[in-house]
Design a protein around this motif. Structure first.
Motif, short mmCIF file in Angstrom:
data_model
loop_
_atom_site.label_atom_id
_atom_site.label_comp_id
_atom_site.label_asym_id
_atom_site.label_seq_id
_atom_site.Cartn_x
_atom_site.Cartn_y
_atom_site.Cartn_z
N ILE A 4 0.84 -1.20 0.00
CA ILE A 4 0.00 0.00 0.00
C ILE A 4 0.88 1.25 0.00
N SER A 5 1.96 1.24 0.79
CA SER A 5 2.87 2.38 0.80
C SER A 5 3.52 2.58 -0.56
N ILE A 6 3.89 1.48 -1.21
CA ILE A 6 4.50 1.58 -2.55
C ILE A 6 3.50 2.17 -3.53
N LEU A 7 2.25 1.72 -3.46
CA LEU A 7 1.21 2.27 -4.34
C LEU A 7 0.97 3.75 -4.06
N ILE A 46 10.44 7.97 -17.87
CA ILE A 46 11.37 8.87 -17.16
C ILE A 46 11.13 8.78 -15.66
N GLU A 47 9.86 8.76 -15.27
CA GLU A 47 9.51 8.72 -13.84
C GLU A 47 9.93 7.39 -13.21
N ALA A 48 10.04 6.32 -13.98
CA ALA A 48 10.49 5.02 -13.46
C ALA A 48 12.01 4.96 -13.35
N ILE A 49 12.72 5.66 -14.22
CA ILE A 49 14.18 5.63 -14.21
C ILE A 49 14.76 6.47 -13.08
N THR A 50 14.18 7.63 -12.82
CA THR A 50 14.79 8.54 -11.84
C THR A 50 14.86 8.01 -10.42
N PRO A 51 13.86 7.27 -9.90
CA PRO A 51 14.05 6.76 -8.54
C PRO A 51 15.16 5.70 -8.47
N VAL A 52 15.37 4.97 -9.55
CA VAL A 52 16.47 3.99 -9.57
C VAL A 52 17.81 4.71 -9.49
N LEU A 128 14.69 5.83 -0.30
CA LEU A 128 14.37 4.41 -0.24
C LEU A 128 15.61 3.52 -0.21
N ALA A 129 16.75 4.08 -0.55
CA ALA A 129 17.99 3.30 -0.55
C ALA A 129 18.37 2.84 0.85
N PHE A 130 17.84 3.50 1.85
CA PHE A 130 18.19 3.16 3.23
C PHE A 130 17.30 2.07 3.83
N PHE A 131 16.37 1.56 3.05
CA PHE A 131 15.42 0.57 3.55
C PHE A 131 15.43 -0.66 2.67
N ASP A 132 14.87 -1.72 3.21
CA ASP A 132 14.81 -2.98 2.49
C ASP A 132 13.60 -2.97 1.56
N VAL A 133 13.77 -2.33 0.40
CA VAL A 133 12.70 -2.29 -0.60
C VAL A 133 13.25 -2.77 -1.92
N HIS A 134 12.39 -3.34 -2.72
CA HIS A 134 12.77 -3.77 -4.06
C HIS A 134 12.57 -2.57 -4.97
N ILE A 135 13.66 -1.87 -5.30
CA ILE A 135 13.57 -0.63 -6.07
C ILE A 135 12.97 -0.86 -7.45
N GLY A 136 13.18 -2.04 -8.02
CA GLY A 136 12.58 -2.33 -9.33
C GLY A 136 11.07 -2.31 -9.26
N MET A 137 10.51 -2.88 -8.20
CA MET A 137 9.06 -2.89 -8.03
C MET A 137 8.54 -1.47 -7.80
N VAL A 138 9.23 -0.71 -6.96
CA VAL A 138 8.81 0.66 -6.69
C VAL A 138 8.87 1.49 -7.98
N ALA A 139 9.96 1.35 -8.74
CA ALA A 139 10.11 2.09 -10.00
C ALA A 139 9.02 1.69 -10.99
N LEU A 140 8.71 0.41 -11.06
CA LEU A 140 7.66 -0.06 -11.96
C LEU A 140 6.30 0.53 -11.58
N VAL A 141 6.00 0.52 -10.29
CA VAL A 141 4.72 1.08 -9.82
C VAL A 141 4.66 2.57 -10.12
N ILE A 142 5.75 3.29 -9.86
CA ILE A 142 5.78 4.73 -10.15
C ILE A 142 5.59 4.97 -11.65
N GLY A 143 6.28 4.19 -12.47
CA GLY A 143 6.16 4.34 -13.91
C GLY A 143 4.77 4.06 -14.44
N VAL A 144 4.14 2.98 -13.94
CA VAL A 144 2.79 2.62 -14.40
C VAL A 144 1.78 3.65 -13.91
N CYS A 145 1.89 4.07 -12.64
CA CYS A 145 0.98 5.10 -12.13
C CYS A 145 1.11 6.37 -12.96
#
Length: 192
Positions: A4-7, A46-52, A128-145
């Motif tokens: 939910i936080s990722i979304l 672009i929005e999916a690449i920048t958080p990575v 997000l780099a300081f936490f245990d998150v899958h950045i690929g999933m977060v980037a994908l969600v940001i890009g799709v949203c």
């Protein structure tokens, strides 16, 4: 970070692009779905690449700031959220009515606008780099949203204009502040 936080982060990161898309859609004479999807794809990529990129920068420095990383995330997300709220409350100086569809919908113009609206996503990536998150999933969600929100924004822009655009940016800012506060709360209370 919960799904939910990722979304919520994905939604928050797409609101400024949504606001820009409404402006672009309002400036176009008759936006077509094909043009809206193209703009959504450009912005979403672009929005999916920048958080990575931000995440990579944050990972490179994480060992030096591990003791106070939650405070960095809270401050970055809170500052970004406050900035989005202030920008949403401010009058838009780009209200000079330029009706040239080609100028507003060229690839490089869209890419530059997409990059401008994705700087905050890079900062989110750093936090997000300081936490245990899958950045690929977060980037994908940001890009799709972002793809969905920009496509909708272009199509709705003609009818809604600036009315919704600023409110969407304010809502995105509030969401970022809430996510930052929840990260700080989880760390300070030891909640998972």
């Amino acid at each position: 970070m919960s799904p939910i936080s990722i979304l919520l982060v994905g939604f928050a990161m797409s609101t400024d692009a949504f606001a820009a898309a409404i402006g672009k859609g309002a400036a176009m004479r008759r936006p077509r779905l094909r043009d809206a999807l193209r703009a959504g794809l450009i912005f979403g990529t672009i929005e999916a690449i920048t958080p990575v990129l931000g995440w990579l920068l944050g990972r490179a420095t994480s060992q030096y700031v591990e003791a106070f990383d939650h405070w960095i995330a809270f401050i970055l997300l809170g500052a970004l959220g406050a900035h989005m709220i202030v920008a949403g409350l401010r009058a838009d100086p780009e209200d000079a009515g330029d009706d040239d569809d080609n100028r507003h919908h060229r690839f490089w113009t869209l890419a530059a606008t997409g990059l401008a609206t994705s700087i905050d996503a890079a900062a989110v990536g750093v936090s997000l780099a300081f936490f245990d998150v899958h950045i690929g999933m977060v980037a994908l969600v940001i890009g799709v949203c972002t793809l969905v929100m920009v496509t909708l924004g272009i199509m709705l822009g003609r009818a809604l204009g600036a009315l919704v655009g600023k409110r969407a940016e304010i809502a995105g800012g509030v969401i970022l502040i809430i996510v930052g506060a929840s990260i700080l709360h989880e760390h300070l209370t030891g909640a998972a």
